[in-house]
Design a protein around this motif. Structure first.
Motif, PDB file in Angstrom:
ATOM      1  N   GLN A 258       0.824  -1.207   0.000  1.00  0.00           N
ATOM      2  CA  GLN A 258       0.000   0.000   0.000  1.00  0.00           C
ATOM      3  C   GLN A 258       0.860   1.260   0.000  1.00  0.00           C
ATOM      4  O   GLN A 258       0.536   2.248  -0.668  1.00  0.00           O
ATOM      5  N   LEU A 259       1.970   1.223   0.735  1.00  0.00           N
ATOM      6  CA  LEU A 259       2.888   2.362   0.745  1.00  0.00           C
ATOM      7  C   LEU A 259       3.437   2.623  -0.649  1.00  0.00           C
ATOM      8  O   LEU A 259       3.495   3.771  -1.110  1.00  0.00           O
ATOM      9  N   ALA A 260       3.867   1.562  -1.323  1.00  0.00           N
ATOM     10  CA  ALA A 260       4.419   1.714  -2.668  1.00  0.00           C
ATOM     11  C   ALA A 260       3.366   2.235  -3.635  1.00  0.00           C
ATOM     12  O   ALA A 260       3.647   3.093  -4.478  1.00  0.00           O
ATOM     13  N   SER A 261       2.150   1.723  -3.524  1.00  0.00           N
ATOM     14  CA  SER A 261       1.067   2.167  -4.414  1.00  0.00           C
ATOM     15  C   SER A 261       0.755   3.636  -4.196  1.00  0.00           C
ATOM     16  O   SER A 261       0.593   4.397  -5.163  1.00  0.00           O
ATOM     17  N   ARG A 262       0.680   4.047  -2.947  1.00  0.00           N
ATOM     18  CA  ARG A 262       0.397   5.447  -2.647  1.00  0.00           C
ATOM     19  C   ARG A 262       1.534   6.349  -3.134  1.00  0.00           C
ATOM     20  O   ARG A 262       1.303   7.422  -3.691  1.00  0.00           O
ATOM     21  N   ALA A 263       2.764   5.903  -2.932  1.00  0.00           N
ATOM     22  CA  ALA A 263       3.916   6.689  -3.381  1.00  0.00           C
ATOM     23  C   ALA A 263       3.933   6.811  -4.891  1.00  0.00           C
ATOM     24  O   ALA A 263       4.190   7.883  -5.448  1.00  0.00           O
ATOM     25  N   ARG A 264       3.640   5.701  -5.567  1.00  0.00           N
ATOM     26  CA  ARG A 264       3.627   5.704  -7.032  1.00  0.00           C
ATOM     27  C   ARG A 264       2.603   6.700  -7.560  1.00  0.00           C
ATOM     28  O   ARG A 264       2.857   7.435  -8.516  1.00  0.00           O
ATOM     29  N   ARG A 265       1.460   6.753  -6.924  1.00  0.00           N
ATOM     30  CA  ARG A 265       0.402   7.678  -7.338  1.00  0.00           C
ATOM     31  C   ARG A 265       0.830   9.125  -7.093  1.00  0.00           C
ATOM     32  O   ARG A 265       0.611  10.006  -7.942  1.00  0.00           O
ATOM     33  N   ARG A 266       1.473   9.384  -5.966  1.00  0.00           N
ATOM     34  CA  ARG A 266       1.898  10.748  -5.653  1.00  0.00           C
ATOM     35  C   ARG A 266       3.023  11.206  -6.577  1.00  0.00           C
ATOM     36  O   ARG A 266       3.079  12.367  -6.978  1.00  0.00           O
ATOM     37  N   VAL A 267       3.920  10.294  -6.918  1.00  0.00           N
ATOM     38  CA  VAL A 267       4.995  10.634  -7.853  1.00  0.00           C
ATOM     39  C   VAL A 267       4.403  10.943  -9.227  1.00  0.00           C
ATOM     40  O   VAL A 267       4.801  11.905  -9.889  1.00  0.00           O
ATOM     41  N   ARG A 268       3.445  10.128  -9.660  1.00  0.00           N
ATOM     42  CA  ARG A 268       2.807  10.354 -10.964  1.00  0.00           C
ATOM     43  C   ARG A 268       2.047  11.674 -10.985  1.00  0.00           C
ATOM     44  O   ARG A 268       2.145  12.450 -11.936  1.00  0.00           O
ATOM     45  N   ASP A 269       1.321  11.965  -9.923  1.00  0.00           N
ATOM     46  CA  ASP A 269       0.535  13.198  -9.876  1.00  0.00           C
ATOM     47  C   ASP A 269       1.412  14.437  -9.695  1.00  0.00           C
ATOM     48  O   ASP A 269       1.064  15.521 -10.165  1.00  0.00           O
ATOM     49  N   GLY A 270       2.537  14.268  -9.028  1.00  0.00           N
ATOM     50  CA  GLY A 270       3.393  15.420  -8.746  1.00  0.00           C
ATOM     51  C   GLY A 270       4.387  15.731  -9.835  1.00  0.00           C
ATOM     52  O   GLY A 270       4.949  16.829  -9.882  1.00  0.00           O
ATOM     53  N   GLY A 271       4.623  14.789 -10.745  1.00  0.00           N
ATOM     54  CA  GLY A 271       5.597  15.007 -11.808  1.00  0.00           C
ATOM     55  C   GLY A 271       4.944  15.517 -13.076  1.00  0.00           C
ATOM     56  O   GLY A 271       3.727  15.452 -13.243  1.00  0.00           O
ATOM     57  N   ARG A 272       5.761  16.020 -13.973  1.00  0.00           N
ATOM     58  CA  ARG A 272       5.279  16.478 -15.265  1.00  0.00           C
ATOM     59  C   ARG A 272       5.543  15.393 -16.297  1.00  0.00           C
ATOM     60  O   ARG A 272       6.558  14.718 -16.253  1.00  0.00           O
ATOM     61  N   ARG A 273       4.596  15.218 -17.204  1.00  0.00           N
ATOM     62  CA  ARG A 273       4.760  14.210 -18.240  1.00  0.00           C
ATOM     63  C   ARG A 273       6.034  14.493 -19.037  1.00  0.00           C
ATOM     64  O   ARG A 273       6.306  15.623 -19.425  1.00  0.00           O
ATOM     65  N   CYS A 274       6.822  13.471 -19.272  1.00  0.00           N
ATOM     66  CA  CYS A 274       8.091  13.687 -19.959  1.00  0.00           C
ATOM     67  C   CYS A 274       8.234  12.720 -21.128  1.00  0.00           C
ATOM     68  O   CYS A 274       7.540  11.715 -21.228  1.00  0.00           O
ATOM     69  N   THR A 275       9.146  13.039 -22.016  1.00  0.00           N
ATOM     70  CA  THR A 275       9.420  12.239 -23.198  1.00  0.00           C
ATOM     71  C   THR A 275      10.311  11.062 -22.821  1.00  0.00           C
ATOM     72  O   THR A 275      11.272  11.215 -22.085  1.00  0.00           O
ATOM     73  N   VAL A 276       9.977   9.888 -23.345  1.00  0.00           N
ATOM     74  CA  VAL A 276      10.811   8.727 -23.078  1.00  0.00           C
ATOM     75  C   VAL A 276      11.779   8.464 -24.230  1.00  0.00           C
ATOM     76  O   VAL A 276      12.632   7.587 -24.132  1.00  0.00           O
ATOM     77  N   ASP A 277      11.659   9.216 -25.311  1.00  0.00           N
ATOM     78  CA  ASP A 277      12.527   9.036 -26.477  1.00  0.00           C
ATOM     79  C   ASP A 277      13.836   9.797 -26.254  1.00  0.00           C
ATOM     80  O   ASP A 277      13.851  11.030 -26.251  1.00  0.00           O
ATOM     81  N   PRO A 278      14.955   9.091 -26.064  1.00  0.00           N
ATOM     82  CA  PRO A 278      16.230   9.769 -25.817  1.00  0.00           C
ATOM     83  C   PRO A 278      16.638  10.705 -26.955  1.00  0.00           C
ATOM     84  O   PRO A 278      17.256  11.751 -26.719  1.00  0.00           O
ATOM     85  N   ALA A 279      16.315  10.345 -28.193  1.00  0.00           N
ATOM     86  CA  ALA A 279      16.696  11.188 -29.333  1.00  0.00           C
ATOM     87  C   ALA A 279      15.978  12.530 -29.266  1.00  0.00           C
ATOM     88  O   ALA A 279      16.575  13.583 -29.533  1.00  0.00           O
ATOM     89  N   GLU A 280      14.701  12.510 -28.917  1.00  0.00           N
ATOM     90  CA  GLU A 280      13.950  13.758 -28.807  1.00  0.00           C
ATOM     91  C   GLU A 280      14.469  14.601 -27.645  1.00  0.00           C
ATOM     92  O   GLU A 280      14.594  15.828 -27.755  1.00  0.00           O
TER      93      GLU A 280
END
Length: 294
Positions: free
Chosen positions: A152-174
């Motif tokens: 439950q701790l990991a799930s809650r942390a994962r959700r907070r990290v996702r909500d608190g971060g900005r969407r980013c590009t996964v393409d290294p070339a870009e």
């Protein structure tokens, strides 16, 4: 026969890089991670190693508990820190698969900054499970919780990290194209070029720690950030200043590093890129946070 039959120093050294990667991701500080490893080594020497089954899980638990104790006091120190507190960056020329396999998933400065919002227990559960694939039973033992509670701790942390971060590009070339365009425009003092590569809502974070001049608060918007960057370039990159810039892997992603005339690293720039534009920059210029870099 277990791997504990090898000499104690060899057993610890074999795990040291992995343990350092765990500690750094838990603490966001190379200096604090080194202190944890030193204490873990002292405890490893003192333990009855004939009672230890597998070395890595045992030492992971030791390091986790030491980090857990440090995270509470670190949060208090960071709340009184001058300006924005950013993690100590990792700078490397190596981003090979072998490197990633040995040190776990790379964590950007942006994600480490977001992880500061987590409770110590949440951060431990998230880092160990999501970044190092440690089982919830082992995490539970380190935290003194049940496996369900660790999950439950990991799930809650994962959700907070996702909500608190900005969407980013996964393409290294870009990512590389955007960072390269930023660097080229910066060196030229080209505001139009900066505006072309900066997202309109870009956020600029900087950490001088009160030692080096830096913005105390985050700066928002491409217009403000482009003027700031052009001004910094005019100040730092004047002919004869001896200051230069180059590219390097910053926490596993392409970033920019500035070098002083002495060759010492004077600043580390990490970027988040979305849809070909820079949406966030994390800049560390506090010399105390760069002292570990060569």
């Amino acid at each position: 026969m277990t791997d504990i039959d090898s000499a104690p120093v060899d057993a610890f050294v074999a795990q040291r890089r992995y343990l350092g990667a765990v500690a750094y991701r838990l603490l966001g500080s190379v200096t604090d991670a080194e202190d944890v490893l030193q204490e873990a080594w002292l405890r490893w020497q003192a333990v009855d190693q004939s009672q230890v089954g597998e070395v890595r899980p045992y030492l992971t638990t030791v390091v986790t508990r030491l980090c857990y104790d440090l995270l509470g006091s670190a949060r208090a120190r960071r709340e009184s820190y001058y300006g924005e507190w950013l993690p100590e960056p990792l700078v490397s020329d190596d981003d090979s698969p072998a490197e990633r396999a040995e040190t776990g998933e790379s964590v950007s400065l942006a994600m480490l900054a977001v992880m500061e919002q987590l409770s110590p227990a949440e951060r431990i559960a998230f880092v160990l499970h999501d970044l190092f694939a440690v089982g919830f039973g082992e995490i539970a033992a380190a935290l003194g919780r049940t496996p369900d509670a660790a999950r439950q701790l990991a799930s809650r942390a994962r959700r907070r990290v996702r909500d608190g971060g900005r969407r980013c590009t996964v393409d290294p070339a870009e990512h590389r194209r955007a960072v390269s365009a930023f660097a080229a425009a910066t060196v030229k003092g080209d505001i139009a070029g900066l505006l072309a590569v900066l997202d309109p809502d870009v956020v600029w974070h900087s950490d001088g720690g009160g030692v080096v001049t830096a913005s105390v608060r985050a700066i928002h918007g491409a217009e403000k950030v482009s003027r700031l960057v052009a001004g910094l370039a005019a100040k730092w990159l004047t002919p004869g200043s001896g200051t230069s810039v180059g590219f390097a892997q910053v926490n596993g992603e392409l970033g920019v590093v500035s070098y002083e005339s002495s060759g010492r690293i004077g600043g580390v720039f990490a970027f988040t890129v979305t849809d070909g534009r820079i949406t966030e920059a994390h800049v560390v210029v506090n010399p105390e946070k760069l002292a570990h870099l060569v």
